[in-house]
Design a protein around this motif. Structure first.
Motif, PDB file in Angstrom:
ATOM      1  N   PRO A  54    -113.603  -6.277   5.863  1.00 58.25           N
ATOM      2  CA  PRO A  54    -112.467  -6.852   5.820  1.00 58.25           C
ATOM      3  C   PRO A  54    -112.313  -6.965   4.310  1.00 58.25           C
ATOM      4  N   ARG A  55    -111.068  -6.367   3.532  1.00 62.69           N
ATOM      5  CA  ARG A  55    -110.847  -7.719   2.360  1.00 62.69           C
ATOM      6  C   ARG A  55    -110.080  -8.445   3.486  1.00 62.69           C
ATOM      7  N   PRO A  56    -110.024  -9.783   2.389  1.00 61.11           N
ATOM      8  CA  PRO A  56    -109.663 -11.194   2.881  1.00 61.11           C
ATOM      9  C   PRO A  56    -107.792 -10.675   3.462  1.00 61.11           C
ATOM     10  N   VAL A  57    -107.312 -11.423   4.732  1.00 60.32           N
ATOM     11  CA  VAL A  57    -106.766 -11.633   4.246  1.00 60.32           C
ATOM     12  C   VAL A  57    -105.568 -13.188   3.975  1.00 60.32           C
ATOM     13  N   LYS A  58    -104.564 -13.025   3.376  1.00 60.22           N
ATOM     14  CA  LYS A  58    -103.650 -14.426   3.206  1.00 60.22           C
ATOM     15  C   LYS A  58    -103.813 -15.490   4.224  1.00 60.22           C
ATOM     16  N   GLY A  59    -103.763 -16.652   4.189  1.00 58.03           N
ATOM     17  CA  GLY A  59    -103.304 -17.078   4.826  1.00 58.03           C
ATOM     18  C   GLY A  59    -103.873 -18.097   6.111  1.00 58.03           C
ATOM     19  N   LYS A  60    -103.686 -19.052   6.642  1.00 58.41           N
ATOM     20  CA  LYS A  60    -104.840 -19.570   7.452  1.00 58.41           C
ATOM     21  C   LYS A  60    -104.670 -18.790   9.247  1.00 58.41           C
ATOM     22  N   LEU A  94    -116.456  -5.079  10.965  1.00 55.41           N
ATOM     23  CA  LEU A  94    -116.255  -4.466  11.812  1.00 55.41           C
ATOM     24  C   LEU A  94    -116.757  -4.076  12.711  1.00 55.41           C
ATOM     25  N   SER A  95    -115.891  -4.621  14.303  1.00 59.08           N
ATOM     26  CA  SER A  95    -116.686  -4.072  15.266  1.00 59.08           C
ATOM     27  C   SER A  95    -116.097  -3.926  16.035  1.00 59.08           C
ATOM     28  N   VAL A  96    -116.455  -3.815  17.478  1.00 64.42           N
ATOM     29  CA  VAL A  96    -115.761  -3.650  18.681  1.00 64.42           C
ATOM     30  C   VAL A  96    -115.090  -4.476  19.296  1.00 64.42           C
ATOM     31  N   PHE A 169    -108.995  -1.291   2.227  1.00 61.53           N
ATOM     32  CA  PHE A 169    -108.536  -1.930   3.313  1.00 61.53           C
ATOM     33  C   PHE A 169    -110.450  -2.991   3.510  1.00 61.53           C
ATOM     34  N   PHE A 170    -111.239  -2.323   2.831  1.00 62.69           N
ATOM     35  CA  PHE A 170    -112.575  -3.046   3.295  1.00 62.69           C
ATOM     36  C   PHE A 170    -113.620  -2.924   2.398  1.00 62.69           C
ATOM     37  N   VAL A 171    -114.454  -3.641   2.026  1.00 61.34           N
ATOM     38  CA  VAL A 171    -115.084  -4.928   0.721  1.00 61.34           C
ATOM     39  C   VAL A 171    -116.282  -3.304   1.223  1.00 61.34           C
TER      40      VAL A 171
END
Length: 552
Positions: A54-60, A94-96, A169-171
């Motif tokens: 997945p693309r990285p999301v913002k914020g810790k 992305l996995s189970v 959504f995904f790299v």
């Protein structure tokens, strides 16, 4: 806009069709709607887990939530130790999902377009009557915008499935496993008055959270929507079933513009014939045009460079040539070729890849008097119609690769096709299908591994390399072709007669005219009556046999 702020009527409609999770009771509906709701639940789109980064999301907090949702690749799938150490920032695949996390529910079914049951000419008539209304070619986009705006005023809030490119959504992901990312959203319509292709709508994630990807994190979806300011292209949203008649009208309007809008200005332009200054243009399709690319062209050649195949086709008039350099392309405009043009690749045909749009019904459809495709590969992905359909006029395929996923090449009544030095493979039915009264010339082609459709229909199980439907008889000339490893017959001929014959390869290679056997003599007469000419073809290893004449 919070998803809880939806209009109550729309919410009740959605709840009536939303499928429940395994182990839960289905969402209740009013007694009169129970049967319909059950039907819609049973036809909901399938959901599956996929492997993707997945693309990285913002914020810790968001990043940690996503990491808890995902699992790192097994060590056996990772890069070497040195590479892994230098790429510690790379996102996991992305996995189970973990047990405590909820999976996305299946998507509800989207509205079925009534156009799917129409003939192509009926679709054209609908578009011209409902949208264009006699406008000029240069005014077509304005007419489409007006038509769409009027329909969107019927309802400003509704539910739909947002279908978008996985790269949003995904790299990193398995391309074949994620043709698109679909999310159930609530839509608020406030379109601006500009090009219909640029209409935007405001969306928010609807409850219950639903997607075609079971293990996509909801916080990732919310993060992407925040980056987009919750604004997405209108044509990427497909209204779901179970809403009122106004929403069905909106769904039809979107389908008309989505599928037919891009190339109808060309249909209107075609009435004018050649362009105003009477010259033809060579269109170069490449990211960057260099002098090396055009060194073999004459000095008086008029050139126009495009980085998009669709734009090149949209700019064509009869007599133009489209030159495509290595790369992968998609082009909705291939679905209605109406101008007499040449489309040719430069370089190895395996390196000029044109793929179909999975959400469209058609891939390559020709109604031009004389159109030619050369030195390229057509890769069919999800389209319903044949990989190439010649509706009228004449089409030439030269040195092409056709990798079918649905039906193969179809030549309709009155149309003509010439295929030379090409390869056709993977069709669910026949590799080449000739309708009554059509004409085809096949020379030096390979047709193999066709008729992959599993069916109990005995008439369809006979299809293989080439199939002819007679009355009136098509005209076929086959020379030096190799037809092999098809699940049906190498060549099947469907005619209204009580006799059929299975002929060995040696009889075929002699034109089935040896006269030594009664069957060969009869077959020879049948072939003459059918305008069927076969010379030096190699037909072998087809599951049911080489050639068969069957009754209808």
């Amino acid at each position: 806009m919070a998803s809880g702020a939806r209009a109550s009527a729309a919410a009740d409609s959605l709840r009536a069709v939303s499928p429940g999770r395994a182990g839960e009771k289905g969402v209740s509906a009013s007694p009169g709607d129970t049967a319909a709701a059950a039907t819609l639940r049973s036809t909901a789109s399938g959901v599956r887990s996929v492997v993707a980064s997945p693309r990285p999301v913002k914020g810790k907090a968001a990043r940690e939530a996503t990491r808890r949702r995902l699992q790192l690749q097994p060590a056996s799938q990772a890069e070497g130790p040195g590479e892994a150490a230098g790429q510690e920032e790379e996102e996991p695949l992305l996995s189970v999902p973990e047990e405590e996390e909820d999976e996305a529910q299946p998507l509800p079914p989207v509205c079925v377009s009534p156009m799917r049951g129409m003939w192509r000419d009926e679709k054209v008539a609908l578009y011209c009557d409902a949208v264009l209304q006699g406008c000029k070619a240069e005014d077509a986009d304005e007419a489409m915008s007006k038509y769409l705006s009027e329909k969107l005023r019927l309802k400003d809030k509704w539910f739909g499935v947002w279908k978008t490119n996985p790269e949003l959504f995904f790299v990193k992901y398995e391309e074949a496993s994620i043709p698109f990312v679909g999310i159930l959203v609530e839509v608020t319509c406030k379109p601006s008055q500009n090009s219909s292709s640029c209409f935007k709508v405001t969306v928010s994630v609807a409850d219950p959270f639903s997607s075609n990807i079971a293990n996509i994190p909801r916080n990732l979806v919310n993060e992407i929507l925040e980056e987009l300011e919750h604004s997405v292209p209108l044509l990427e949203v497909y209204p779901v079933e179970g809403q009122d008649a106004d929403i069905r009208d909106i769904a039809l309007a979107l389908e008309v513009v989505r599928v037919h809008g891009p190339f109808f200005p060309r249909i209107l332009r075609r009435r004018k014939g050649k362009r105003d200054f009477g010259k033809t243009i060579t269109h170069i399709v490449a990211k960057v045009m260099t002098t090396e690319m055009v060194k073999d062209l004459s000095s008086d050649t008029l050139l126009q460079q495009h980085d998009d195949l669709d734009l090149a086709l949209d700019s064509c008039y009869s007599g133009d040539t489209v030159v495509i350099f290595p790369g992968e392309y998609q082009a909705a405009n291939l679905a209605l070729l109406t101008d007499d043009i040449v489309i040719k690749g430069v370089g190895k045909r395996e390196e000029i890849l044109i793929t179909s749009e999975p959400s469209h019904d058609s891939f390559v459809v020709s109604k031009a008097e004389n159109v030619k495709l050369m030195h390229l590969s057509l890769i069919q992905q999800g389209t319903v119609d044949g990989i190439v359909v010649v509706e009228s006029g004449h089409m030439t395929l030269e040195n092409c690769i056709l990798k079918c996923e649905g039906t193969g090449v179809c030549v309709l009544t009155g149309a003509a096709l010439t295929i030379t030095d090409s390869e056709i493979t993977g069709a669910q039915g026949a590799g080449v299908e000739l309708y009554p009264g059509s004409i085809a010339i096949l020379e030096r082609n390979e047709i193999h591994h066709c008729n992959n459709l599993r069916t109990s229909d005995s008439s369809k199980s006979t299809l293989g390399g080439v199939n002819m439907k007679v009355l009136p008889a098509p005209k076929l000339k086959m020379t030096n072709n190799h037809i092999y490893s098809n699940n049906g017959y190498g060549v099947s001929i469907l005619q209204p007669t009580e006799q059929y014959f299975i002929v060995a390869e040696d009889a075929l290679n002699k034109g089935a005219a040896s006269g030594d056997k009664k069957d060969d003599t009869v077959l020879s007469k049948v072939m003459q009556n059918l305008n069927l000419e076969m010379n030096n073809n190699k037909i072998e290893a087809n599951l049911k046999g080489d050639i068969r004449i069957v009754t209808s």
